[in-house]
Design a protein around this motif. Structure first.
Motif, PDB file in Angstrom:
ATOM      1  N   ASP A 144     101.683 -89.800 -24.591  1.00  0.00           N
ATOM      2  CA  ASP A 144     101.237 -88.528 -24.398  1.00  0.00           C
ATOM      3  C   ASP A 144     100.300 -88.650 -23.121  1.00  0.00           C
ATOM      4  O   ASP A 144     100.012 -87.403 -22.509  1.00  0.00           O
ATOM      5  CB  ASP A 144     100.401 -87.734 -25.601  1.00  0.00           C
ATOM      6  N   GLY A 145      99.691 -89.690 -22.655  1.00  0.00           N
ATOM      7  CA  GLY A 145      98.913 -89.845 -21.645  1.00  0.00           C
ATOM      8  C   GLY A 145      97.313 -89.642 -22.124  1.00  0.00           C
ATOM      9  O   GLY A 145      97.079 -89.229 -23.356  1.00  0.00           O
ATOM     10  N   VAL A 146      96.438 -90.251 -21.284  1.00  0.00           N
ATOM     11  CA  VAL A 146      95.191 -90.063 -21.685  1.00  0.00           C
ATOM     12  C   VAL A 146      94.549 -88.886 -21.777  1.00  0.00           C
ATOM     13  O   VAL A 146      93.745 -88.602 -22.866  1.00  0.00           O
ATOM     14  CB  VAL A 146      94.139 -91.022 -20.569  1.00  0.00           C
ATOM     15  N   ALA A 147      94.784 -87.893 -21.075  1.00  0.00           N
ATOM     16  CA  ALA A 147      94.027 -86.318 -21.037  1.00  0.00           C
ATOM     17  C   ALA A 147      94.518 -86.008 -22.460  1.00  0.00           C
ATOM     18  O   ALA A 147      93.710 -85.160 -23.068  1.00  0.00           O
ATOM     19  CB  ALA A 147      94.723 -85.733 -19.877  1.00  0.00           C
ATOM     20  N   ARG A 148      95.818 -85.951 -22.857  1.00  0.00           N
ATOM     21  CA  ARG A 148      96.266 -85.364 -24.063  1.00  0.00           C
ATOM     22  C   ARG A 148      95.418 -86.193 -25.405  1.00  0.00           C
ATOM     23  O   ARG A 148      95.214 -85.400 -26.245  1.00  0.00           O
ATOM     24  CB  ARG A 148      97.604 -85.287 -24.126  1.00  0.00           C
ATOM     25  N   THR A 149      95.406 -87.318 -25.084  1.00  0.00           N
ATOM     26  CA  THR A 149      95.253 -88.340 -26.432  1.00  0.00           C
ATOM     27  C   THR A 149      93.515 -88.136 -26.442  1.00  0.00           C
ATOM     28  O   THR A 149      93.196 -88.097 -27.856  1.00  0.00           O
ATOM     29  CB  THR A 149      95.479 -89.826 -26.119  1.00  0.00           C
ATOM     30  N   ILE A 150      92.706 -87.926 -25.502  1.00  0.00           N
ATOM     31  CA  ILE A 150      91.353 -87.873 -25.631  1.00  0.00           C
ATOM     32  C   ILE A 150      91.036 -86.400 -26.257  1.00  0.00           C
ATOM     33  O   ILE A 150      90.365 -86.278 -27.104  1.00  0.00           O
ATOM     34  CB  ILE A 150      90.543 -87.939 -24.425  1.00  0.00           C
ATOM     35  N   ARG A 151      91.899 -85.369 -26.187  1.00  0.00           N
ATOM     36  CA  ARG A 151      91.468 -84.174 -26.601  1.00  0.00           C
ATOM     37  C   ARG A 151      92.043 -84.150 -28.088  1.00  0.00           C
ATOM     38  O   ARG A 151      91.300 -83.480 -28.862  1.00  0.00           O
ATOM     39  CB  ARG A 151      92.405 -83.046 -25.882  1.00  0.00           C
ATOM     40  N   ARG A 152      92.797 -84.994 -28.491  1.00  0.00           N
ATOM     41  CA  ARG A 152      93.193 -85.077 -29.978  1.00  0.00           C
ATOM     42  C   ARG A 152      92.379 -85.946 -30.591  1.00  0.00           C
ATOM     43  O   ARG A 152      91.670 -85.505 -31.638  1.00  0.00           O
ATOM     44  CB  ARG A 152      94.766 -85.566 -29.979  1.00  0.00           C
ATOM     45  N   ILE A 153      92.037 -87.060 -30.036  1.00  0.00           N
ATOM     46  CA  ILE A 153      91.024 -88.137 -30.450  1.00  0.00           C
ATOM     47  C   ILE A 153      89.541 -87.648 -30.719  1.00  0.00           C
ATOM     48  O   ILE A 153      88.803 -87.552 -31.596  1.00  0.00           O
ATOM     49  CB  ILE A 153      91.100 -89.354 -30.018  1.00  0.00           C
ATOM     50  N   GLY A 154      89.138 -86.922 -29.597  1.00  0.00           N
ATOM     51  CA  GLY A 154      87.694 -86.492 -29.297  1.00  0.00           C
ATOM     52  C   GLY A 154      87.345 -85.527 -30.220  1.00  0.00           C
ATOM     53  O   GLY A 154      86.537 -84.922 -30.536  1.00  0.00           O
ATOM     54  N   ALA A 155      88.266 -84.540 -30.593  1.00  0.00           N
ATOM     55  CA  ALA A 155      88.219 -83.479 -31.762  1.00  0.00           C
ATOM     56  C   ALA A 155      87.797 -83.991 -32.793  1.00  0.00           C
ATOM     57  O   ALA A 155      87.094 -83.184 -33.803  1.00  0.00           O
ATOM     58  CB  ALA A 155      89.644 -82.512 -31.793  1.00  0.00           C
ATOM     59  N   THR A 156      88.224 -85.102 -33.643  1.00  0.00           N
ATOM     60  CA  THR A 156      87.704 -85.832 -34.424  1.00  0.00           C
ATOM     61  C   THR A 156      86.171 -86.409 -34.459  1.00  0.00           C
ATOM     62  O   THR A 156      85.629 -86.735 -35.466  1.00  0.00           O
ATOM     63  CB  THR A 156      88.527 -87.175 -34.944  1.00  0.00           C
ATOM     64  N   TRP A 157      85.659 -86.399 -33.298  1.00  0.00           N
ATOM     65  CA  TRP A 157      84.406 -86.731 -33.163  1.00  0.00           C
ATOM     66  C   TRP A 157      83.074 -85.858 -33.349  1.00  0.00           C
ATOM     67  O   TRP A 157      82.115 -86.028 -33.410  1.00  0.00           O
ATOM     68  CB  TRP A 157      83.948 -87.244 -31.611  1.00  0.00           C
ATOM     69  N   PHE A 158      83.547 -84.066 -33.726  1.00  0.00           N
ATOM     70  CA  PHE A 158      82.781 -83.460 -33.910  1.00  0.00           C
ATOM     71  C   PHE A 158      83.025 -82.871 -35.383  1.00  0.00           C
ATOM     72  O   PHE A 158      84.535 -82.467 -35.874  1.00  0.00           O
ATOM     73  CB  PHE A 158      83.054 -82.020 -32.944  1.00  0.00           C
ATOM     74  N   ARG A 159      82.112 -82.122 -36.126  1.00  0.00           N
ATOM     75  CA  ARG A 159      82.463 -81.481 -37.158  1.00  0.00           C
ATOM     76  C   ARG A 159      83.369 -80.312 -36.926  1.00  0.00           C
ATOM     77  O   ARG A 159      84.251 -79.859 -37.744  1.00  0.00           O
ATOM     78  CB  ARG A 159      81.188 -80.904 -37.985  1.00  0.00           C
ATOM     79  N   GLU A 160      83.262 -79.593 -36.030  1.00  0.00           N
ATOM     80  CA  GLU A 160      83.769 -78.485 -35.503  1.00  0.00           C
ATOM     81  C   GLU A 160      84.922 -78.473 -34.696  1.00  0.00           C
ATOM     82  O   GLU A 160      85.708 -77.672 -34.042  1.00  0.00           O
ATOM     83  CB  GLU A 160      82.587 -77.478 -34.914  1.00  0.00           C
ATOM     84  N   GLY A 161      85.290 -79.825 -34.470  1.00  0.00           N
ATOM     85  CA  GLY A 161      86.562 -80.098 -33.730  1.00  0.00           C
ATOM     86  C   GLY A 161      86.550 -79.721 -32.152  1.00  0.00           C
ATOM     87  O   GLY A 161      85.400 -79.838 -31.496  1.00  0.00           O
TER      88      GLY A 161
END
Length: 266
Positions: A144-161
């Protein structure tokens, strides 16, 4: 009032931000992070500290640099920056993968570290019970590339996604990483084990963790806390992996309390 955070470049091409005066406080970001994530901390502490926040090789402002695929190589890059800036003893904070890097640096250069903050991190790079296997993240980057992956992974770093106020900061910084660096960073974590060095980290240390962190679960955090010779524990309730963006006031209060114990002088 916001502190002026100058964007600078080292002789080796490493990008970093620097603001303030006083004892050095070095902030090290984690996987798919960048110095820009620390603006709130720069604003808060630049009146008392010389705050330095590098972009690790391959990430954010240092995206053009060759990536590192070993935690020890990242640590060596930081030591080179400290030497170039003429810094002696410092207070050192590392988040996530950055926490692994600062553990490595503190183990190999203990005399340079006055105080250590291990934030949202653990002593084992493979991260048991992470929200997904490192191999899954690797496949996601390739597919998926870096930009799409960070949006998916980064959402797990917050309680509110993705609805969290700090999410776009994370997504924007992460998307700047080169794909080779994103893959090499996963390799670096997968191959690193700092458990055997914990007893050498004798400097006062704060272990800081959000109680809903999906990357570093409690057993890793407890291993740090119990395995370090001089460690205090701060658990921030109702936060995940990006505590400093979710509850900055509480994060700053915990950090300031620990820094005050050192007199702010390193």
């Amino acid at each position: 009032m916001a502190a002026r955070s100058d964007a600078l470049t080292s002789r080796t091409g490493l990008s970093y931000r620097r603001a303030g005066r006083g004892a050095p406080l070095v902030l090290v970001h984690g996987y798919l992070g960048g110095a820009g994530q620390w603006q709130g901390e720069i604003d808060r502490f630049a009146d008392r500290f010389d705050v330095i926040a590098p972009d690790l090789p391959g990430f954010a402002g240092s995206a053009a640099l060759p990536p590192a695929n070993r935690i020890a190589d990242f640590a060596a890059t930081l030591v080179a920056l400290l030497d170039e800036l003429g810094l002696g003893r410092i207070t050192l904070l590392g988040h996530s993968m950055g926490g692994m890097i600062v553990q490595e640096l503190a183990a190999t250069h203990p005399a340079r570290i006055a105080r250590l903050v291990l934030y949202g991190t653990g002593p084992l790079g493979a991260m048991p019970d992470r929200f997904e296997l490192l191999e899954t993240s690797r496949a996601s980057i390739c597919r998926d590339g870096v930009a799409r992956t960070i949006r998916r992974i980064g959402a797990t770093w917050f309680r509110e996604g993705k609805a969290a106020s700090g999410f776009e900061i994370v997504a924007t910084l992460g998307a700047q990483a080169s794909e080779p660096a994103a893959l090499a960073g996963l390799d670096a974590m997968d191959l690193w084990d700092g458990r055997g060095a914990l007893d050498r980290l004798t400097m006062p240390t704060l272990v800081l963790w959000g109680d809903r962190d999906k990357s570093y679960r409690w057993p890793q955090v407890e291993t740090l806390w119990q395995g370090l010779p001089d460690a205090a524990l701060a658990v921030i309730p109702g936060t995940a992996h990006a505590v400093h963006l979710e509850k900055p006031a509480l994060f700053h209060a915990m950090l300031e309390d620990f820094l005050d114990q050192g007199g702010g002088a390193g």
